[in-house]
Structure formats: C-alpha cells, structure tokens
Design a protein around this motif. Structure first.
Motif, PDB file in Angstrom:
ATOM      1  N   UNK A  72      23.088  88.655  78.544  1.00  0.00           N
ATOM      2  CA  UNK A  72      23.726  87.998  77.405  1.00  0.00           C
ATOM      3  C   UNK A  72      25.249  88.009  77.535  1.00  0.00           C
ATOM      4  N   UNK A  73      25.814  89.076  78.076  1.00  0.00           N
ATOM      5  CA  UNK A  73      27.274  89.183  78.190  1.00  0.00           C
ATOM      6  C   UNK A  73      27.859  88.091  79.095  1.00  0.00           C
ATOM      7  N   UNK A  74      27.171  87.785  80.180  1.00  0.00           N
ATOM      8  CA  UNK A  74      27.663  86.769  81.125  1.00  0.00           C
ATOM      9  C   UNK A  74      27.080  85.380  80.872  1.00  0.00           C
ATOM     10  N   UNK A  75      26.109  85.297  79.984  1.00  0.00           N
ATOM     11  CA  UNK A  75      25.475  84.010  79.726  1.00  0.00           C
ATOM     12  C   UNK A  75      24.683  83.521  80.921  1.00  0.00           C
ATOM     13  N   UNK A  76      23.848  84.428  81.481  1.00  0.00           N
ATOM     14  CA  UNK A  76      23.098  84.077  82.687  1.00  0.00           C
ATOM     15  C   UNK A  76      21.665  84.609  82.616  1.00  0.00           C
ATOM     16  N   UNK A  77      20.776  83.907  83.285  1.00  0.00           N
ATOM     17  CA  UNK A  77      19.402  84.355  83.498  1.00  0.00           C
ATOM     18  C   UNK A  77      19.242  84.667  84.975  1.00  0.00           C
ATOM     19  N   UNK A  78      18.696  85.828  85.282  1.00  0.00           N
ATOM     20  CA  UNK A  78      18.436  86.203  86.668  1.00  0.00           C
ATOM     21  C   UNK A  78      16.987  85.838  86.978  1.00  0.00           C
ATOM     22  N   UNK A  79      16.803  84.949  87.914  1.00  0.00           N
ATOM     23  CA  UNK A  79      15.471  84.489  88.293  1.00  0.00           C
ATOM     24  C   UNK A  79      15.015  85.357  89.469  1.00  0.00           C
ATOM     25  N   UNK A  80      14.078  86.282  89.178  1.00  0.00           N
ATOM     26  CA  UNK A  80      13.650  87.271  90.174  1.00  0.00           C
ATOM     27  C   UNK A  80      12.188  87.140  90.574  1.00  0.00           C
ATOM     28  N   UNK A  81      11.409  86.457  89.715  1.00  0.00           N
ATOM     29  CA  UNK A  81       9.971  86.323  89.974  1.00  0.00           C
ATOM     30  C   UNK A  81       9.442  85.152  89.166  1.00  0.00           C
ATOM     31  N   UNK A  82       8.256  84.746  89.488  1.00  0.00           N
ATOM     32  CA  UNK A  82       7.570  83.723  88.703  1.00  0.00           C
ATOM     33  C   UNK A  82       6.096  84.095  88.609  1.00  0.00           C
ATOM     34  N   UNK A  83       5.423  83.528  87.631  1.00  0.00           N
ATOM     35  CA  UNK A  83       3.976  83.677  87.530  1.00  0.00           C
ATOM     36  C   UNK A  83       3.378  82.474  88.235  1.00  0.00           C
ATOM     37  N   UNK A  84       2.538  82.745  89.216  1.00  0.00           N
ATOM     38  CA  UNK A  84       1.870  81.680  89.959  1.00  0.00           C
ATOM     39  C   UNK A  84       0.371  81.796  89.744  1.00  0.00           C
ATOM     40  N   UNK A 131      15.900  84.686  94.984  1.00  0.00           N
ATOM     41  CA  UNK A 131      16.313  85.113  93.655  1.00  0.00           C
ATOM     42  C   UNK A 131      17.692  84.526  93.394  1.00  0.00           C
ATOM     43  N   UNK A 132      17.987  84.270  92.147  1.00  0.00           N
ATOM     44  CA  UNK A 132      19.269  83.645  91.822  1.00  0.00           C
ATOM     45  C   UNK A 132      19.588  83.873  90.349  1.00  0.00           C
ATOM     46  N   UNK A 133      20.815  83.540  89.970  1.00  0.00           N
ATOM     47  CA  UNK A 133      21.233  83.566  88.571  1.00  0.00           C
ATOM     48  C   UNK A 133      21.581  82.145  88.173  1.00  0.00           C
ATOM     49  N   UNK A 134      21.199  81.780  86.964  1.00  0.00           N
ATOM     50  CA  UNK A 134      21.521  80.453  86.446  1.00  0.00           C
ATOM     51  C   UNK A 134      22.250  80.618  85.123  1.00  0.00           C
ATOM     52  N   UNK A 135      23.145  79.685  84.841  1.00  0.00           N
ATOM     53  CA  UNK A 135      23.878  79.703  83.587  1.00  0.00           C
ATOM     54  C   UNK A 135      22.924  79.504  82.417  1.00  0.00           C
ATOM     55  N   UNK A 136      23.249  80.190  81.310  1.00  0.00           N
ATOM     56  CA  UNK A 136      22.443  80.092  80.106  1.00  0.00           C
ATOM     57  C   UNK A 136      23.348  79.663  78.947  1.00  0.00           C
ATOM     58  N   UNK A 137      23.112  78.505  78.378  1.00  0.00           N
ATOM     59  CA  UNK A 137      23.929  78.082  77.237  1.00  0.00           C
ATOM     60  C   UNK A 137      23.821  79.075  76.079  1.00  0.00           C
ATOM     61  N   UNK A 138      24.858  79.184  75.284  1.00  0.00           N
ATOM     62  CA  UNK A 138      24.851  80.124  74.157  1.00  0.00           C
ATOM     63  C   UNK A 138      23.732  79.795  73.169  1.00  0.00           C
ATOM     64  N   UNK A 139      23.385  78.522  73.034  1.00  0.00           N
ATOM     65  CA  UNK A 139      22.294  78.149  72.125  1.00  0.00           C
ATOM     66  C   UNK A 139      20.964  78.746  72.598  1.00  0.00           C
ATOM     67  N   UNK A 140      20.752  78.773  73.914  1.00  0.00           N
ATOM     68  CA  UNK A 140      19.540  79.372  74.472  1.00  0.00           C
ATOM     69  C   UNK A 140      19.581  80.881  74.293  1.00  0.00           C
ATOM     70  N   UNK A 141      20.732  81.493  74.538  1.00  0.00           N
ATOM     71  CA  UNK A 141      20.886  82.942  74.363  1.00  0.00           C
ATOM     72  C   UNK A 141      20.578  83.343  72.924  1.00  0.00           C
TER      73      UNK A 141
END
Length: 97
Positions: free
Chosen positions: A8-20, A36-46
């Motif tokens: 929440x502090x950086x406004x990011x989601x860390x994508x580390x796994x998925x359900x397959x 794995x990666x980080x993607x920006x998260x809009x404040x509205x989503x946060x």
C-alpha cells in the motif's frame, strides 16, 4: 495474490504466483512467463482492497505447487475465495464475476 503481496505504501502489487488449473485440479504456479514482478496499483484499487480485506478476512488455502500432482504444497492467504473458502479458478472467475 495474498495480502503480503500488496504494498500500500508504494502503490504496487507484487505478482508472485497464480492459481492454475489442469484437468479440473487447482494448483499454485509462477506467474505467466515464469516471472515475478511488481505492477502499479491505482489508489482507487488500493482503497477497495483495504476495504475488502477489513470486511472479509483472508482465507488460508493449501494447494500443490508447480503442477497438480506435485508432492510439494504451499499455504497462501487469499483475500478472494469461493464461498466455500477455496481458491477461485480463472474459469469460475470469468463465469461468475
């Protein structure tokens, strides 16, 4: 995603796994492309995620890791599950959400 994947502090989601899913069996795996990666998260989503996590506690889900028949299993807290507390498959998500 798990609550630990939300920054929440950086406004990011860390994508580390998925359900397959394979032959109707769910399992955890690395994200698409095995990266794995980080993607920006809009404040509205946060804001919505914070509200959801406060109202609906995350559920610990245990699934095989890597492939359905794998002997390795992982437990992950999931903020979005079925009404039975199971991981949501992409097919279920696409059909009912």
């Amino acid at each position: 995603m798990s609550p630990e994947d939300i920054d929440f502090a950086r406004g990011a989601l860390h994508i580390r796994r998925q359900v397959r899913s394979s032959k109707g069996k769910l399992y955890f795996a690395l994200p698409k492309g095995g990266k794995v990666r980080a993607v920006d998260m809009p404040s509205s989503v946060a804001d919505e995620l914070k509200h959801h996590i406060e109202e609906f506690p995350s559920v610990e889900v245990e699934l095989p890791w890597g492939k359905p028949e794998s002997g390795r299993r992982r437990k992950v807290l999931l903020p979005l599950t079925t009404r039975f507390g199971n991981a949501v498959s992409a097919n279920t998500w696409n059909t009912y959400t």
